[in-house]
Scaffold this active site. Structure first.
Site, PDB file in Angstrom:
ATOM      1  N   GLU A  26     -13.715 -28.327  28.228  1.00 16.30           N
ATOM      2  CA  GLU A  26     -13.715 -27.576  29.475  1.00 16.30           C
ATOM      3  C   GLU A  26     -14.218 -28.446  30.623  1.00 16.30           C
ATOM      4  OE1 GLU A  26     -16.053 -23.936  28.542  1.00 16.30           O
ATOM      5  OE2 GLU A  26     -15.916 -24.758  26.511  1.00 16.30           O
ATOM      6  N   HIS A  40     -11.075 -22.234  29.408  1.00 11.10           N
ATOM      7  CA  HIS A  40     -11.774 -22.334  28.120  1.00 11.10           C
ATOM      8  C   HIS A  40     -10.745 -22.578  27.014  1.00 11.10           C
ATOM      9  CE1 HIS A  40     -14.830 -21.837  25.143  1.00 11.10           C
ATOM     10  NE2 HIS A  40     -15.710 -21.285  25.970  1.00 11.10           N
TER      11      HIS A  40
END
Length: 336
Positions: free
Chosen positions: A303, A171
């Site tokens: 991501e 992330h």
């Protein structure tokens, strides 16, 4: 190099750092197997292009998953219900009755075992099913490699005692300008013609939406601020979407970001077919990021992952078979 970064629940959190031949330095934390910083030597001096908090406690308390390892499953699973081997699997929920990023006790919540080996930072963990609620006990390794071509490659490896779900990612939040700037003057390109349609809880509906002639379109290099301005009439007031990556050679960039001065860029490569892009719409004053005043758009998350629809269509793309090793990777090439 390693040093004590702080403590969480009485456990020491360790910071690991490696530097390549060009003076690029990568640092990671044991808590969450987190990408902490990436500093590049520009003509204007060192520039850290990764967002981070100041203390271990902030990583423990924050809800942003800031730069942590995400798993067992990245993204959202509606009602925590996935399909595995044709059977419905219920996993713990942690956001409005849905499962986000592996649930409350996902891989982001672990203090991993870590070490450095040359230019590698290696983290390992054992995740019992009794802790995160997914089928089978999981043994995972996350390796960050910084090479002398200024590329960071994250490799994910896992085995499980039972058939389970496995869709990891990082992330990561970038701000290529640094120095308390927002991302609005920066550019992005994404190898995608479509995004997933999401319902009001951001769960995929199964439909695909075209990007052409919308603020979401980054098929060619485009300004992030212009896109954000074009999305002020929606509740999100920015990007928080799943891009459907076009078929591509695994070494072709699927996303590239540029600083406003175009001196720094990062090109992301991955064989995965999905990319979540989040323009940091909900950062606020309470987000005490080092070097940044807490406010929206101070960083962008990109991501790479398998499309989250795989959790419910039983396509098998996120299935990890019992006692079989699964390997995934994402690379980030920096230019400056």
């Amino acid at each position: 190099m390693q040093s004590l970064f702080g403590q969480i629940n009485g456990q020491p959190v360790t910071k690991y750092s490696v530097t390549n031949a060009n003076g690029v330095t990568l640092s990671c934390l044991s808590f969450g197997a987190t990408w902490y910083s990436l500093t590049v030597p520009t003509d204007d001096g060192p520039r850290d292009v990764v967002l981070h908090y100041r203390t271990a406690e902030e990583y423990d308390q924050a809800s942003s998953f800031l730069c942590k390892t995400i798993g067992r499953t990245a993204g959202r699973i509606g009602k925590g219900q996935a399909t595995l081997n044709g059977q419905l699997v219920q996993v713990p929920t942690n956001e409005n009755g849905n499962t986000l990023h592996g649930g409350k006790h996902g891989l982001h919540d672990l203090n991993w075992d870590g070490r450095t080996e040359g230019s590698r930072i290696i983290f390992t963990c054992h995740m019992p099913s009794s802790v995160d609620g997914y089928p089978g006990d999981l043994d995972a390794q996350v390796e960050y490699l910084l090479d002398d071509n200024d590329t960071v490659t994250i490799s994910y490896s896992a085995t499980a005692s039972e058939d389970t779900l496995w869709n990891p990612t990082c992330h990561i939040y970038f701000n290529l300008d640094g120095a308390d700037n927002t991302i609005n003057a920066q550019d992005m390109q994404v190898l995608a013609d479509q995004r997933l349609e999401l319902d009001e809880e951001k769960i995929p509906t199964g439909e695909f939406l075209p990007l052409a002639e919308t603020p979401y379109n980054f098929k060619t290099q485009a300004n992030l601020g212009t896109a954000i301005d074009g999305l002020q009439d929606i509740d999100e007031k920015g990007i928080d979407d799943v891009y459907v990556i076009n078929e591509h050679d695994e070494n072709d960039p699927v996303c590239t970001l540029w600083s406003s001065d175009k001196k720094v860029s990062v090109a992301l490569t991955s064989p995965r077919n999905g990319l979540v892009v989040y323009s940091g719409n909900h950062f606020e004053a309470a987000d005490d990021l080092e070097g940044y005043e807490g406010r929206p758009y101070v960083g962008i998350a990109v991501e790479a992952q398998t499309l989250p629809t795989a959790a419910t269509d039983d396509s098998g793309t996120i299935k990890l078979a019992a006692d079989e090793q699964r390997d995934d990777w994402i690379s980030y090439h920096f230019a400056y």
